[in-house]
Scaffold this active site. Structure first.
Site, short mmCIF file in Angstrom:
data_model
loop_
_atom_site.label_atom_id
_atom_site.label_comp_id
_atom_site.label_asym_id
_atom_site.label_seq_id
_atom_site.Cartn_x
_atom_site.Cartn_y
_atom_site.Cartn_z
N ASN A 10 0.65 -1.23 0.05
CA ASN A 10 0.06 -0.05 -0.08
C ASN A 10 0.81 1.40 0.03
O ASN A 10 1.65 1.39 1.02
CB ASN A 10 -0.87 -0.06 1.21
N GLU A 41 -1.04 -13.05 2.59
CA GLU A 41 -2.54 -13.23 3.00
C GLU A 41 -2.73 -12.71 4.39
O GLU A 41 -2.29 -13.32 5.53
CB GLU A 41 -3.09 -14.50 2.77
N ASP A 70 -0.44 -2.96 10.62
CA ASP A 70 -1.87 -3.31 10.37
C ASP A 70 -2.91 -2.60 10.85
O ASP A 70 -2.56 -2.36 12.17
CB ASP A 70 -2.22 -5.02 10.69
N TYR A 155 -10.68 5.58 4.71
CA TYR A 155 -11.67 6.38 5.34
C TYR A 155 -11.31 7.71 5.67
O TYR A 155 -12.34 8.30 6.52
CB TYR A 155 -11.89 5.34 6.36
N ARG A 182 -1.46 5.94 12.98
CA ARG A 182 -0.29 5.39 12.52
C ARG A 182 0.83 6.18 12.94
O ARG A 182 1.88 5.66 13.18
CB ARG A 182 -0.31 5.30 10.81
#
Ligand code: IMP
Length: 196
Positions: A10, A41, A70, A155, A182
């Site tokens: 990302n 995954e 995460d 978001y 973050r």
């Protein structure tokens, strides 16, 4: 310079993390620039599990120290959803816009005092042959009734931090990093990266 892998595909997350990690003498390399790096995954039930898995897999592949973030979005009126599954809230392969549209739809008509939500980020620092270290950051806020702003990602257009009048998407990268889930976790990572 010591090399540090950021275990993410990302680019938005990478930008924010890189910005928060400057000036420490590490060369910051995203997994998407590392030849053949595997995609991991995210099948864990917690942010801690997913973050550890991403960091461990990429560190073992590259044989380099690695950070993995995460992040989840926990909305009170939705019983904590989308939570760990924030990326796929609107379905497999959905876009950021799909997720924003979905959250506005399911929150339609929910009164202001029940629109509370928080973001939480867990970052794992995984070094070959050392015990993994984890830090976390969170930020409380509200889901707005409509999308605002052009910046950020995910978001950010619908997340209003408590006590502020700008959603994340209306802030500069530096402003968001100063108060975000973050950004706060990355500040703790800076301490891990400067220890001997
Ligand atoms: P993951 O950590 O890759 O599982 O990310 C979960 C999802 O949460 C992402 O795909 C984004 O949609 C969203 N997300 C993560 N971090 C942020 C953020 O800082 N702002 C807004 N949305 C975010």
């Amino acid at each position: 310079m010591r090399k540090l892998i950021i275990a993410t595909q990302n680019r938005d997350k990478f930008q924010e993390m890189k910005e928060g990690l400057t000036g420490l003498g590490w060369e910051i390399i995203p997994a998407f620039e590392f030849p053949g790096a595997p995609e991991v995954e995210e099948d864990g039930k917690t942010l801690e599990e997913n973050s550890l898995k991403k960091a461990r897999v990429l560190s073992m592949f590259t044989d380099l120290p690695t950070l993995a973030d995460d992040t989840g979005l926990f909305v009170e009126a939705l019983g904590g959803q989308p939570g760990v599954y924030a990326a796929r809230f609107a379905g497999e392969n959905c876009t950021y816009q799909d997720n924003v549209t979905k959250i506005l739809k399911v929150m339609k008509g929910v009164p202001q005092d029940r629109r509370k939500a928080f973001f939480k980020t867990v970052i794992t620092f995984y070094q070959p042959n050392r015990e993994a270290q984890q830090v976390a950051g969170d930020v409380q806020g509200f889901i707005t009734e409509e999308a605002r702003g052009q910046g950020g990602f995910g978001y950010d257009p619908v997340f209003l931090p408590t006590g502020l009048n700008k959603v994340f998407a209306e802030m500069s990268l530096e402003e968001k990093n100063r108060i975000s889930h973050r950004g706060l976790a990355v500040q703790k990572v800076r301490q891990l990266l400067t220890q001997p």
